[in-house]
Design an enzyme around this catalytic site. Structure first.
Site, short mmCIF file in Angstrom:
data_model
loop_
_atom_site.label_atom_id
_atom_site.label_comp_id
_atom_site.label_asym_id
_atom_site.label_seq_id
_atom_site.Cartn_x
_atom_site.Cartn_y
_atom_site.Cartn_z
CG ASP A 198 -24.72 -2.91 -13.56
OD1 ASP A 198 -25.83 -2.63 -13.07
OD2 ASP A 198 -24.59 -3.24 -14.76
CE LYS B 90 -29.59 -0.83 -11.91
NZ LYS B 90 -29.83 -0.86 -13.36
NE ARG C 66 -27.23 -5.02 -7.48
CZ ARG C 66 -26.90 -5.23 -8.74
NH1 ARG C 66 -26.54 -4.22 -9.52
NH2 ARG C 66 -26.94 -6.45 -9.23
CE LYS D 63 -25.01 -9.40 -16.16
NZ LYS D 63 -26.34 -8.78 -16.21
CB SER D 64 -24.05 -4.85 -21.71
OG SER D 64 -24.39 -4.53 -20.40
NE ARG E 113 -23.69 -6.25 -11.65
CZ ARG E 113 -23.03 -6.84 -12.65
NH1 ARG E 113 -21.84 -7.36 -12.45
NH2 ARG E 113 -23.56 -6.90 -13.85
NE ARG F 172 -26.87 -3.25 -25.47
CZ ARG F 172 -27.19 -3.32 -24.17
NH1 ARG F 172 -26.86 -4.39 -23.45
NH2 ARG F 172 -27.82 -2.31 -23.58
NE ARG G 285 -34.46 -5.71 -11.86
CZ ARG G 285 -33.32 -5.72 -12.53
NH1 ARG G 285 -32.77 -6.87 -12.86
NH2 ARG G 285 -32.73 -4.59 -12.85
C1 S3P Z 1 -27.69 -2.80 -18.76
C2 S3P Z 1 -28.09 -1.59 -18.31
C3 S3P Z 1 -28.15 -1.20 -16.90
C4 S3P Z 1 -27.41 -2.19 -16.01
C5 S3P Z 1 -27.67 -3.61 -16.40
C6 S3P Z 1 -27.24 -3.86 -17.83
C7 S3P Z 1 -27.67 -3.09 -20.21
O1 S3P Z 1 -29.49 -1.16 -16.49
O2 S3P Z 1 -27.75 -1.98 -14.66
O3 S3P Z 1 -26.95 -4.49 -15.54
O4 S3P Z 1 -27.05 -4.07 -20.64
O5 S3P Z 1 -28.29 -2.31 -20.95
P1 S3P Z 1 -30.36 0.21 -16.64
O6 S3P Z 1 -30.31 0.56 -18.06
O7 S3P Z 1 -31.75 -0.15 -16.26
O8 S3P Z 1 -29.72 1.16 -15.71
#
Ligand code: S3P
Length: 434
Positions: A314, A341, A345, A22-23, A388, A27, A122
């Site tokens: 996560d 989150k 959680r 996902k990250s 999750r 990007r 959030r």
């Molecule tokens: C992510 C960073 C994390 C993670 C999120 C995805 C990212 O958050 O919990 O699911 O893609 O940069 P934080 O950077 O706020 O910890």
């Protein structure tokens, strides 16, 4: 509101490939859009979160074609984005809103970023504060979405120490730093995922890194490149725990991203005694990939080392399921971030575990879990619409003699649309009831 209904299952067997990270998917759209040239992405995550990012960039005039997990982005260059005709709706996605806050603070036009009920709660002060220090004009009532950004601000570089180890804040500032006057320095106590740094380099942009420090000089340009998105370790983690706690199981997760800033879940499970082997390690598009074999094991409770917390941020909901099946007590501290989150959680997992008869104690910054047997639930688990949480309690079913029902599982689609199908293909028994 959809629910999961699980039933008892036998050993888990087979090889599976979970969807794209996902990250990295988020990007790829952001950097591909502001690059010059055509970026081809394969293995893109077809989840609601990454699709929210994709749609937002379409709204800003970027031509993006998608056929399943293959995406082609016609980059518009550093200054080619256009004002969206309507607020950009980022759904449930914290990564989209925080990273885009940085990028859009540096554009010539105004933007408004909003999302669903969970996203609207959030905290965004963590990105608003440093961006304002850079000269951005970004605000939200009580520092929460919707966020309003005024364009046309010239950003100046910043030297900033992150208040929490967070890739979202770091990446937000790196994206703003691309446009800032001078060199932006970010200092981090703790290690957060480094996909932005790696991908920027893939797009030909210089990023300097040393432990706890990253810097970027504004004013350069990105050159389009091809990106192969590896399988998401966060999605793989559900099956790592499932195969560890289910009896006589042996599964392989193919082509998982084992970037060292993401592998905390493997380290923690191994400390608990899990049987996890990594093989066929290779580098693809700047990211480390491996096949991960997981066999059943008898887990034991541990004190989770705090330095591993950001590396597994996560994965804690499902690690708590592992802890519930371990012998003895597992203690997590230093994880207050889990409270902000997609849901709180710590509390939401504590309530769900208690309803399955697992003793636990909530701490301000973590939890203590005493391993035991899952009992017949007193009421359906409430996922609080957190993807999750839903998937983690579905994993508990591999060790439960009773049915488990989990309410509010619709958001599983945000990160792992084919979770049920893949879980059932290795022997789990989950039904989604609409
Ligand atoms: C992510 C960073 C994390 C993670 C999120 C995805 C990212 O958050 O919990 O699911 O893609 O940069 P934080 O950077 O706020 O910890």
């Amino acid at each position: 509101m959809a629910s999961f209904l699980t039933s008892k299952c036998g050993p888990l067997k087979g090889s599976i490939k979970v969807p794209g990270d996902k990250s990295i998917s988020h990007r790829s759209i952001m950097l591909g859009s502001i690059a010059t040239g055509i970026t081809k992405v394969s293995g893109f995550l077809e989840g609601e979160d990454s699709l929210a990012t994709l749609n937002a960039f379409r709204e800003m005039g970027v031509e993006i074609q998608r056929q399943g997990s293959n995406v082609t982005i016609n980059g518009v260059g550093m200054h080619g984005l256009r004002e969206s005709a309507k607020p950009l709706n980022l759904g449930n996605s914290g990564t989209s809103i925080r990273l885009m806050s940085g990028l859009l603070s540096a554009q010539s036009f105004d933007s408004e970023l909003c999302g669903d009920e969970s996203l609207s709660k959030r905290p965004m002060g963590r990105v608003i504060d440093p961006l304002c220090k850079m000269g951005a004009d970004i605000s939200g009532a009580e520092s929460r979405p919707p966020l309003k950004i005024k364009g046309g601000k010239k950003l100046s570089s910043l030297k900033y120490t992150l208040p929490v180890a967070s890739a979202q804040i770091k990446s937000c500032l790196l994206l703003a730093g691309l446009y800032a006057d001078g060199e932006t320095h970010i200092i981090e106590n703790g290690t957060s995922r480094d996909h932005t740094e790696r991908m920027l380099r893939g797009f030909g942009y210089k990023v300097s890194t040393s432990p706890g420090h990253v810097s970027i000089l504004g004013g350069g340009a990105l050159k389009a490149c091809d990106i192969e998105v590896p399988s998401d370790i966060s999605s793989s983690a559900f099956f790592m725990v499932a195969a560890s706690i289910a009896k006589e199981s042996d599964i392989t997760l193919m082509a998982v991203n084992v970037n060292p800033t993401r592998t905390g879940v493997i380290d923690i499970l191994r400390l608990m005694g899990a049987n996890i082997e990594s093989s066929n390690e290779r580098l693809e598009a700047g990211e480390l990939i491996a096949d991960i074999r997981v066999q059943s094991s008898n887990l034991k409770g541990i004190k989770i080392p705090e330095h591993l917390v950001p590396l597994a941020i996560d994965e804690f909901p499902v690690i708590f399921i592992a802890a519930s099946c371990a012998q003895g007590e597992t203690v997590l501290t230093g994880a207050k971030e889990l409270r902000v989150k997609e849901s709180d959680r710590i509390q939401v997992m504590a309530d769900g575990l208690a309803s399955l008869g697992i003793r636990n104690e909530v701490l301000d910054d973590g939890i203590k879990i005493i391993g035991g047997e899952f009992k017949e639930q007193v009421a359906p688990i409430k996922s609080h619409h957190d993807h999750r949480i839903s998937m983690s309690f579905a994993v508990a079913s591999v060790r439960s003699d009773f049915e488990i029902s989990i309410d509010g599982v619709d958001n599983v689609k945000t990160s792992f649309p084919n979770f049920v199908e893949l879980a059932n293909s290795i022997g789990m028994s989950i039904t989604e009831v609409k």
